[in-house]
Design a protein around this motif. Structure first.
Motif, PDB file in Angstrom:
ATOM      1  N   ALA B  74     -99.546  -5.475  23.488  1.00 30.66           N
ATOM      2  CA  ALA B  74     -99.301  -4.041  23.146  1.00 30.66           C
ATOM      3  C   ALA B  74     -97.885  -3.651  23.136  1.00 30.66           C
ATOM      4  O   ALA B  74     -97.626  -2.307  22.892  1.00 30.66           O
ATOM      5  N   LYS B  77     -96.348  -2.724  19.346  1.00 24.64           N
ATOM      6  CA  LYS B  77     -97.119  -2.025  18.755  1.00 24.64           C
ATOM      7  C   LYS B  77     -97.086  -0.470  18.708  1.00 24.64           C
ATOM      8  O   LYS B  77     -97.857   0.230  19.115  1.00 24.64           O
ATOM      9  N   ILE B  78     -95.714   0.042  18.498  1.00 22.09           N
ATOM     10  CA  ILE B  78     -95.438   1.356  18.635  1.00 22.09           C
ATOM     11  C   ILE B  78     -96.240   2.264  17.952  1.00 22.09           C
ATOM     12  O   ILE B  78     -96.294   3.549  18.202  1.00 22.09           O
ATOM     13  N   TYR B  79     -96.625   1.685  16.850  1.00 19.43           N
ATOM     14  CA  TYR B  79     -97.274   2.456  15.883  1.00 19.43           C
ATOM     15  C   TYR B  79     -98.845   2.855  16.258  1.00 19.43           C
ATOM     16  O   TYR B  79     -99.372   3.917  15.673  1.00 19.43           O
ATOM     17  N   ARG B  80     -99.159   2.484  17.579  1.00 19.14           N
ATOM     18  CA  ARG B  80    -100.277   2.974  18.165  1.00 19.14           C
ATOM     19  C   ARG B  80    -100.188   4.230  18.751  1.00 19.14           C
ATOM     20  O   ARG B  80    -101.100   4.909  19.239  1.00 19.14           O
ATOM     21  N   HIS B  81     -98.678   4.622  19.009  1.00 22.84           N
ATOM     22  CA  HIS B  81     -98.720   5.739  19.644  1.00 22.84           C
ATOM     23  C   HIS B  81     -98.612   7.005  18.570  1.00 22.84           C
ATOM     24  O   HIS B  81     -98.109   6.685  17.416  1.00 22.84           O
ATOM     25  N   PRO B  82     -99.211   8.129  18.916  1.00 23.69           N
ATOM     26  CA  PRO B  82     -99.343   9.205  17.564  1.00 23.69           C
ATOM     27  C   PRO B  82     -97.996   9.918  17.352  1.00 23.69           C
ATOM     28  O   PRO B  82     -98.183  11.132  17.383  1.00 23.69           O
ATOM     29  N   THR B  83     -97.060   9.243  17.413  1.00 20.72           N
ATOM     30  CA  THR B  83     -95.565  10.149  17.125  1.00 20.72           C
ATOM     31  C   THR B  83     -95.156   9.720  15.953  1.00 20.72           C
ATOM     32  O   THR B  83     -93.952  10.494  15.477  1.00 20.72           O
ATOM     33  N   TYR B  85     -96.711  11.248  13.149  1.00 20.64           N
ATOM     34  CA  TYR B  85     -97.261  12.410  12.505  1.00 20.64           C
ATOM     35  C   TYR B  85     -96.496  13.557  12.538  1.00 20.64           C
ATOM     36  O   TYR B  85     -95.945  13.708  13.452  1.00 20.64           O
TER      37      TYR B  85
END
Lengths: 252, 94
Positions: B74, B77-83, B85
């Motif tokens: 994990a 996989k910074i794209y899993r943070h909702p940052t 949007y």
């Protein structure tokens, strides 16, 4: 006896009961059967010492001689203390303390329920707070009563012996003298004869469910309402009041 | 030999409506005693409004030696943070 004198002695009695019971319970600090129970006992001790501070502070105000609650706690002799004899008895083993706590917490819950409706607003306020604490003390003592009474042969024997030994100290909880009678008429204190029947109704089923035989005693201890105590109170005071006696008015 | 009573995990809720947070453990012989012990140890400075106790034996824990396998993937996989949007106008939080 004036109403003011009666109220002063009554407040000393409420305060002294809590102070001496709290002091005894604090003796469990670091000596509890296990850590969790050590903290439970000292929590209950602090609840008692806290309410004694409130009652004695009010007593000092009623007395009107410029004393503080500390003066009353640390500078009175044993003949000037009015705590019930049962509170000053040694903590004994854990079963003995549980038995003391069951007897006293049943009494406290009933007394503070009544006093929270006292016409004296200060007493009513302290009693309402103390009632919440005492309801927990009661649950704590009641659950241990079941565990010890229905636990092992040894726990049952120790707990039965403790109830047996302490029973003769329960009579004076319900004594009424001039002080109580004056304040009862004023709507400030409560009727301890009524408390007595409620206390029996509260404690009997718990002892029965703990498989404990209800003691029969033909002699009840008495004396504390006149300031006459067992040999134990003097030893408590020599410990509790040491600092104030050795270094009067010491502050830190 | 362990002479202590059974172990219970304690969760305290600070305020009504909030989550129960793990704060430690107590020894007790039953759930009622565990609640009382938890109350005396973890809420004596006014920390709580509700307590849960759960027998520790029912907690299944991940193993320390599995940490690489479980958690390291994990890491990148910074794209899993909702940052990534754009905050809709007027929304205080997503």
């Amino acid at each position: 006896m004036t109403n003011q004198e009666a109220l002063y002695i009554y407040l000393l009695r409420l305060g002294d009961n809590a102070l001496i019971n709290g002091h005894r319970l604090a003796e469990w600090c670091s000596r509890g059967p296990f850590l969790e129970e050590d903290l439970a006992m000292t929590n209950i001790a602090l609840d008692n010492i806290g309410r004694s501070q409130a009652f004695l502070k009010y007593a000092a105000a009623i007395d009107g001689k410029g004393k503080t609650e500390d003066d009353l706690a640390y500078k009175r002799g044993e003949r000037e203390f009015y705590n019930h004899l049962i509170t000053e008895l040694p903590i004994g083993d854990f079963a003995y303390t549980v038995a003391k706590q069951l007897i006293m917490s049943c009494f406290d819950v009933l007394v503070f329920t009544d006093l929270s409706n006292s016409k004296d607003e200060t007493i009513a306020g302290i009693a309402a707070k103390a009632l919440k604490e005492s309801r927990y003390h009661f649950v704590h003592a009641r659950d241990w009563s079941y565990r010890l009474g229905k636990g092992t042969e040894e726990s049952h024997r120790r707990y039965q012996n403790a109830i047996q030994d302490l029973w003769m100290y329960t009579g004076e909880l319900f004594e009424m003298n001039e002080v109580e009678n004056i304040l009862l008429q004023e709507g400030i204190s409560n009727n301890l004869q009524e408390v007595r029947s409620n206390w029996i109704n509260l404690i009997m089923p718990i002892l029965q469910d703990s498989s404990i035989r209800i003691p029969t005693v033909d002699y009840m201890q008495t004396g504390s309402c006149k300031g006459i105590h067992s040999e134990h109170l003097g030893h408590i005071l020599s410990d509790m009041q040491y600092l104030q006696r050795a270094y009067p008015d010491a502050k830190w | 030999m362990d002479t202590q009573l059974a172990l219970w995990e304690v969760f305290i809720q600070k305020k009504s409506g909030g989550d129960h947070t793990h704060c430690g453990s107590v020894h007790a012989s039953d759930s009622a005693m565990a609640l009382q012990n938890a109350r005396d140890i973890y809420t004596r400075r006014n920390e709580g409004s509700s307590i849960w106790v759960i027998p520790s034996q029912f907690v299944t824990a991940s193993k320390a030696e599995d940490a690489d396998m479980l958690f390291d993937p994990a890491d990148d996989k910074i794209y899993r943070h909702p940052t990534f949007y754009v905050m809709p106008e007027g929304a205080k939080q997503i």
